[in-house]
Design a protein around this motif. Structure first.
Motif, PDB file in Angstrom:
ATOM      1  N   ILE A 179       0.841  -1.230  -0.061  1.00 54.47           N
ATOM      2  CA  ILE A 179      -0.056  -0.041   0.043  1.00 54.47           C
ATOM      3  C   ILE A 179       0.794   1.143   0.135  1.00 54.47           C
ATOM      4  O   ILE A 179       0.352   2.306  -0.131  1.00 54.47           O
ATOM      5  CB  ILE A 179      -0.938  -0.047   1.275  1.00 54.47           C
ATOM      6  CG1 ILE A 179       0.000   0.080   2.650  1.00 54.47           C
ATOM      7  CG2 ILE A 179      -1.956  -1.234   1.085  1.00 54.47           C
ATOM      8  CD1 ILE A 179      -0.905   0.492   3.698  1.00 54.47           C
ATOM      9  N   TYR A 180       2.054   1.138   0.405  1.00 52.86           N
ATOM     10  CA  TYR A 180       2.949   2.403   0.337  1.00 52.86           C
ATOM     11  C   TYR A 180       3.746   2.512  -1.036  1.00 52.86           C
ATOM     12  O   TYR A 180       4.719   3.308  -1.073  1.00 52.86           O
ATOM     13  CB  TYR A 180       3.986   2.230   1.251  1.00 52.86           C
ATOM     14  CG  TYR A 180       3.344   2.136   2.954  1.00 52.86           C
ATOM     15  CD1 TYR A 180       2.874   3.439   3.343  1.00 52.86           C
ATOM     16  CD2 TYR A 180       3.352   0.950   3.433  1.00 52.86           C
ATOM     17  CE1 TYR A 180       2.190   3.154   4.496  1.00 52.86           C
ATOM     18  CE2 TYR A 180       2.679   0.692   4.823  1.00 52.86           C
ATOM     19  CZ  TYR A 180       2.131   2.202   5.218  1.00 52.86           C
ATOM     20  OH  TYR A 180       1.389   2.267   6.599  1.00 52.86           O
ATOM     21  N   ILE A 181       3.407   1.702  -2.013  1.00 50.16           N
ATOM     22  CA  ILE A 181       4.223   1.848  -3.186  1.00 50.16           C
ATOM     23  C   ILE A 181       3.944   3.086  -3.984  1.00 50.16           C
ATOM     24  O   ILE A 181       4.659   3.718  -4.548  1.00 50.16           O
ATOM     25  CB  ILE A 181       3.837   0.668  -4.147  1.00 50.16           C
ATOM     26  CG1 ILE A 181       4.495  -0.801  -3.650  1.00 50.16           C
ATOM     27  CG2 ILE A 181       4.223   0.813  -5.456  1.00 50.16           C
ATOM     28  CD1 ILE A 181       5.832  -0.923  -3.488  1.00 50.16           C
ATOM     29  N   LEU A 182       2.924   3.630  -3.869  1.00 51.94           N
ATOM     30  CA  LEU A 182       2.509   4.968  -4.568  1.00 51.94           C
ATOM     31  C   LEU A 182       3.310   6.051  -3.859  1.00 51.94           C
ATOM     32  O   LEU A 182       3.903   6.611  -4.589  1.00 51.94           O
ATOM     33  CB  LEU A 182       0.793   5.245  -4.354  1.00 51.94           C
ATOM     34  CG  LEU A 182       0.497   6.577  -4.956  1.00 51.94           C
ATOM     35  CD1 LEU A 182      -0.950   6.352  -5.330  1.00 51.94           C
ATOM     36  CD2 LEU A 182       0.821   7.838  -3.950  1.00 51.94           C
ATOM     37  N   TYR A 183       3.607   6.044  -2.478  1.00 50.08           N
ATOM     38  CA  TYR A 183       4.434   7.120  -1.901  1.00 50.08           C
ATOM     39  C   TYR A 183       5.812   6.907  -2.412  1.00 50.08           C
ATOM     40  O   TYR A 183       6.580   7.607  -2.436  1.00 50.08           O
ATOM     41  CB  TYR A 183       4.356   6.970  -0.301  1.00 50.08           C
ATOM     42  CG  TYR A 183       2.747   7.247   0.104  1.00 50.08           C
ATOM     43  CD1 TYR A 183       1.900   8.063  -0.446  1.00 50.08           C
ATOM     44  CD2 TYR A 183       2.525   6.906   1.241  1.00 50.08           C
ATOM     45  CE1 TYR A 183       0.778   8.426  -0.297  1.00 50.08           C
ATOM     46  CE2 TYR A 183       1.338   7.183   1.915  1.00 50.08           C
ATOM     47  CZ  TYR A 183       0.403   7.866   1.003  1.00 50.08           C
ATOM     48  OH  TYR A 183      -0.901   8.262   1.643  1.00 50.08           O
ATOM     49  N   TYR A 184       6.029   5.375  -2.398  1.00 48.14           N
ATOM     50  CA  TYR A 184       7.488   4.935  -2.936  1.00 48.14           C
ATOM     51  C   TYR A 184       7.891   5.589  -3.960  1.00 48.14           C
ATOM     52  O   TYR A 184       9.055   5.979  -4.371  1.00 48.14           O
ATOM     53  CB  TYR A 184       7.712   3.395  -2.892  1.00 48.14           C
ATOM     54  CG  TYR A 184       8.989   2.983  -3.308  1.00 48.14           C
ATOM     55  CD1 TYR A 184      10.123   2.724  -2.435  1.00 48.14           C
ATOM     56  CD2 TYR A 184       9.032   2.522  -4.523  1.00 48.14           C
ATOM     57  CE1 TYR A 184      11.264   2.237  -2.722  1.00 48.14           C
ATOM     58  CE2 TYR A 184      10.460   1.984  -4.944  1.00 48.14           C
ATOM     59  CZ  TYR A 184      11.390   1.685  -3.847  1.00 48.14           C
ATOM     60  OH  TYR A 184      12.535   1.137  -4.616  1.00 48.14           O
ATOM     61  N   LEU A 185       7.099   5.526  -5.002  1.00 48.58           N
ATOM     62  CA  LEU A 185       7.303   6.001  -6.530  1.00 48.58           C
ATOM     63  C   LEU A 185       7.416   7.440  -6.410  1.00 48.58           C
ATOM     64  O   LEU A 185       8.226   8.118  -6.959  1.00 48.58           O
ATOM     65  CB  LEU A 185       6.297   5.626  -7.293  1.00 48.58           C
ATOM     66  CG  LEU A 185       5.950   3.893  -7.802  1.00 48.58           C
ATOM     67  CD1 LEU A 185       4.815   3.822  -8.607  1.00 48.58           C
ATOM     68  CD2 LEU A 185       7.264   3.574  -8.050  1.00 48.58           C
ATOM     69  N   ARG A 186       6.556   8.302  -5.520  1.00 51.97           N
ATOM     70  CA  ARG A 186       6.360   9.605  -5.537  1.00 51.97           C
ATOM     71  C   ARG A 186       7.820  10.002  -4.867  1.00 51.97           C
ATOM     72  O   ARG A 186       8.267  11.440  -5.288  1.00 51.97           O
ATOM     73  CB  ARG A 186       5.278   9.927  -4.698  1.00 51.97           C
ATOM     74  CG  ARG A 186       5.042  11.457  -4.550  1.00 51.97           C
ATOM     75  CD  ARG A 186       4.099  11.934  -3.233  1.00 51.97           C
ATOM     76  NE  ARG A 186       4.808  11.155  -2.035  1.00 51.97           N
ATOM     77  CZ  ARG A 186       4.162  11.347  -0.855  1.00 51.97           C
ATOM     78  NH1 ARG A 186       2.890  11.698  -0.729  1.00 51.97           N
ATOM     79  NH2 ARG A 186       4.592  10.969   0.341  1.00 51.97           N
TER      80      ARG A 186
END
Length: 468
Positions: free
Chosen positions: A270-277
């Motif tokens: 669920i933290y992949i979006l933040y990881y990419l950002r």
């Protein structure tokens, strides 16, 4: 009715037993018990519907609806929605307990599948009206009822599969279940993410219910429970349906604990979006993290579906536990890999590896759970506990990793430092290790052979020596 009759005729035609040969009565009887691949696909159509709903509702629909109906407090009400979805899981053991004792002309399981889907269908229509007229609190109640209905139907479905699929086909059936779940997830993410406006999600879910339910019903062919086999409703037993321990459930307990840790590992995603950002060197990726996350999810789920369709049959030969070890190892390596990359191409490569490992796990997870059930004649409530393990994992995981990301990676802004992501990826590795460790404690290897107790009973009954 003509369409349903045609489906039933086709299912019957594909399941005709082979001609019995003289002196081979046992083989013929076993052959009659087997289900055709077509029937297994139809039976698992409910998994497609379940995957479509769960993969998209939390990621795509609810965040938008919280913003639409509770604009000033959308973050708080999104959390409320997710809590309601989690609490609704508690209906599952009670539904399983009731299903095990149901005397209905349609059988023990299909009444729960059908009634759950009918209530879900009605709630979807009402939810659309509530969001249209901004009845936010009414929407929350309807959301809770809808997911309760979904869980009741899924409880009946998991009990149904374990009832009618013979042991020698459980690996294949589990693989098909994983494939259909992943396929539903891909269809939901692609449809709602790229082709259909989110307010039309309710129509997509409703159509999925209407299309998939007749296939599962036609493939089930349940019969009514023999009154002599019907167990009474005992309140103390119902309460015990919510308790699990090594003493009461044996190997099934370790499957439960292992599954909880597996989904704690999954929750890192669920933290992949933040990881990419926050970590990608390419500004295009960082500025459009949501779109690139959606594409990554689709690719990962696609890989999961493909691998799951293969791994189920392989597990019938190699056993379930070795494939779970493989899945845990690959997932741990993926999380280690995230600590050393800064380009989207590598993220996609690791995402495909993660999806493949998830497909392996999905293919054997259900089969191993069924083989470790403590009571074969009273098992829907136990399979409901198996379902709750996934909820516990996805709930407890973020409770640890979320504060860790903020504490280690916090910079006083809305962005997190790379060291924070390294820390939570470390937890992902740890969760993967514990998933494999607790599966190691399962005495049975997931092969279709009798347990030690069953073997001892057989020895006493037949006076023969059995290798267990």
């Amino acid at each position: 009715m003509a369409g349903t009759d045609a489906t039933l005729s086709l299912l019957a035609a594909t399941d005709q037993p082979h001609t019995q040969l003289p002196g081979d009565e046992t083989a013929a009887a076993n052959e009659q018990d087997k289900l055709s691949t077509f029937r297994l696909l139809c039976l698992n159509m409910h998994a497609f519907n379940y995957g479509l709903f769960y993969a998209s509702v939390g990621v795509l629909l609810l965040p938008e609806e919280a913003l639409h109906m509770f604009e000033q407090q959308h973050a708080i009400f999104l959390a409320v929605m997710l809590v309601l979805a989690g609490v609704s899981q508690l209906i599952s053991p009670a539904a399983g307990y009731a299903s095990d004792r149901t005397q209905h002309s349609m059988g023990r399981r299909m009444p729960f599948v059908l009634s759950g889907n009918v209530v879900l269908f009605i709630c979807l229509g009402c939810m659309y009206l509530a969001r249209t007229y901004l009845y936010g609190y009414v929407y929350l109640v309807l959301l809770f009822l809808a997911i309760v209905a979904l869980n009741v139907a899924y409880t009946g479905f998991t009990g149904l599969v374990s009832d009618i699929v013979p042991a020698e086909q459980m690996g294949i059936a589990s693989g098909i279940m994983g494939t259909m779940t992943a396929l539903g997830a891909v269809v939901g993410l692609v449809t709602l993410g790229f082709f259909v406006k989110l307010e039309m999600a309710y129509a997509v879910y409703a159509v999925s219910v209407i299309v998939t339910t007749p296939f599962t019903w036609a493939a089930s062919r349940e019969t009514a429970l023999d009154p002599a086999d019907c167990k009474p409703y005992v309140p103390a037993e119902l309460l015990s349906a919510y308790w699990i321990s090594p003493a009461t459930h044996g190997d099934f307990y370790w499957v439960f604990v292992s599954r909880t840790f597996y989904y704690m590992g999954v929750s890192i995603q669920i933290y992949i979006l933040y990881y990419l950002r926050d970590t990608m060197e390419d500004k295009e990726i960082a500025d459009n993290a949501q779109s690139y996350t959606a594409m990554l999810c689709i690719l990962s789920q696609s890989a999961s579906g493909v691998i799951s369709s293969i791994a189920g049959g392989v597990s019938d030969t190699l056993g379930r536990k070795p494939l779970i070890y493989l899945s845990c190892t690959v997932m741990a390596l993926v999380y280690i890999g995230y600590c050393f990359i800064h380009t989207y191409e590598w993220v996609v490569a690791l995402g495909l590896c993660y999806g493949a490992s998830n497909g392996v796990y999905l293919a054997v997870d259900y089969a191993l759970a069924v083989e470790c059930l403590p009571r074969k004649d009273d098992h829907a409530k136990d399979l409901a506990l198996w379902g709750i393990a996934a909820f516990l994992g996805t709930m407890f995981g973020p409770c640890i990793t979320g504060p860790t990301l903020a504490l280690v990676g916090g910079q006083g802004t809305s962005h997190y430092a790379f060291r924070g992501y390294v820390a939570i990826m470390g937890f992902g590795v740890l969760y993967s290790f514990f998933c494999g460790f607790f599966i190691y404690k399962v005495r049975r290897h997931g092969n279709p052979h009798p347990s030690p107790r069953e073997g001892a009973d057989a020895k006493r009954q037949y006076g023969s020596i059995m290798n267990v």
